[in-house]
Design an enzyme around this catalytic site. Sequence first.
Site, short mmCIF file in Angstrom:
data_model
loop_
_atom_site.label_atom_id
_atom_site.label_comp_id
_atom_site.label_asym_id
_atom_site.label_seq_id
_atom_site.Cartn_x
_atom_site.Cartn_y
_atom_site.Cartn_z
N ASP A 199 31.84 39.23 34.26
CA ASP A 199 32.72 38.97 33.12
C ASP A 199 32.41 37.53 32.74
O ASP A 199 32.76 36.61 33.47
CB ASP A 199 34.19 39.13 33.50
CG ASP A 199 35.12 38.95 32.30
OD1 ASP A 199 34.81 38.09 31.44
OD2 ASP A 199 36.14 39.63 32.21
N HIS A 200 31.71 37.33 31.62
CA HIS A 200 31.15 36.00 31.37
C HIS A 200 32.22 34.92 31.21
O HIS A 200 31.91 33.73 31.31
CB HIS A 200 30.20 36.03 30.16
CG HIS A 200 30.87 36.16 28.83
ND1 HIS A 200 31.14 37.37 28.24
CD2 HIS A 200 31.32 35.22 27.97
CE1 HIS A 200 31.71 37.17 27.07
NE2 HIS A 200 31.84 35.88 26.88
N HIS A 262 38.56 39.84 29.91
CA HIS A 262 38.47 38.38 29.77
C HIS A 262 39.81 37.68 30.01
O HIS A 262 39.92 36.76 30.82
CB HIS A 262 37.96 38.01 28.37
CG HIS A 262 36.59 38.50 28.06
ND1 HIS A 262 35.63 38.71 29.03
CD2 HIS A 262 36.00 38.81 26.88
CE1 HIS A 262 34.52 39.13 28.45
NE2 HIS A 262 34.72 39.20 27.14
#
Length: 514
Positions: A199-200, A262
Amino acid sequence: MATRERSMSGTIPSMETAHHALKENTVIVVLGASGDLAKKKTYPALFGLYSMGFLPKDIKIVGYARTKMDDAEYHKRITSYIKTNDDPQTQAKLEEFKALATYVSGGYEDSPSFENLNKNLETIEQGHQTPECNRMFYLALPPTVFIPVAKHLKEQCYSRHGINRIIIEKPFGKDLDSARELLNSVKQYWKEDETFRIDHYLGKEMVKNLLVLRFANVALNAGWDKNSISNVQITFKEPFGTEGRGGYFDEFGIVRDILQNHLMQVLSILTMERPVSFEAEDIRDEKVKVLRAIPPVERSDTLLGQYVAANGKPGYLDDSTVPPNSNCPTYAATTLWINNPRWEGVPFILKAGKALNEAKVEIRIQFKDVTQGIFKDISRNELVMRIQPSEAVYLKLNTKTPGLYTRAIPTEMDLTYKRRFADAKIPEAYESLILDALKGDHSNFVRDDELDVAWKIFTPILHWIDGKSGPGPKPVPYPYGSRGPKELDAFITKYGYKRSQVGYSWPITSVSNL
């Protein structure tokens, strides 16, 4: 001794430790190498790490996708989003990078394609000085092929003489059942310690900084609970719509796209208890504990919106790739509650939307009112952490107006990164996460049980939106380029949020008219 202490000052020993780091004899395979994610994020991140000297010695990168193309076309595609700014040194590095990157075309669901990929890898590995052969597979792919690709990589391309790692991009399913199916299928072939779910947002500088801000500052941590905090907002805003990608977006919607992953990652780090150490599993244990204290989102705690044409911009339903009369939300505000001693009764409002008035991701912690008596109508303190753009932390305080009048005005203690750390290069999220995967550090990746509990929180509301539990809700309209639905102010106010005094501006406060 003094010099050594000074050089070690501020380090976090458990995070400085190598976890079976890949330092040599390594091939990185980018599957989906012809796609947007690979050319926009994966390859620029790999080049950034290469140019800074962070990739393993004698690294080789192999691209893999269905598209048939020669090396010249492949190199053109993977470097199209890499900026050199006409710097000769950077351009020279880019030529080196191209030389170590090769391409293999093949399918995603047939064994012969992966056998061919394996032959290419073995040819490259013949150049290694020792028998060790490490392979890291990056799946820049749609989730529809995760399972067959994971299976074939294990069966045809798994190195028997080194370390293997697989990086999987979100979305990890569409609800609890599909996520469990995906998790269990991948687990048949890949062990948890070999799997890195990206999950960047966990690679963003300000999100990584949350742990230090919270646990390295007694001044902040002292008021980090229900006794001092009134409400918390975590906000994601995009200033553009679907722009021809509405068909893809309509399958998922804003809740799956942003909130469930996010913003939940940010929430868990913001609210977790202090870990025993900064080792990966200690951090992830605490994240799971706090997520388990959150009950499923209620419909009454949810506001859904969909943008309509305004300011010369088309509405969501004007996108030809969007199904007619779609009720897919492009804006969502949901309020979560954490039923534990630290946070009971504090509303956590997660907001995300497309086609809004600005690009911004931030955390806004609003503290309770100051005790009344000597003050009247005074602004609340707020701690704001801006994740992007222009990373910043600022604490809104009340102070006396300079001069002969004794009045209180809101101002701020301001840590804006571009001013305070003017010469520092803040790494891209993907650079940070790929480096973590090479190190074998799982701290900033999503564990299987963490993913499971996050889906439990959102699946009931997602099934309601999808019409799987009775008639689905109709999102309220909001104009393209606005702050969001007009109902938003009433929504956040009912959870105790109070807007600052009229006239407050950040970062400069004018006192000339006071």
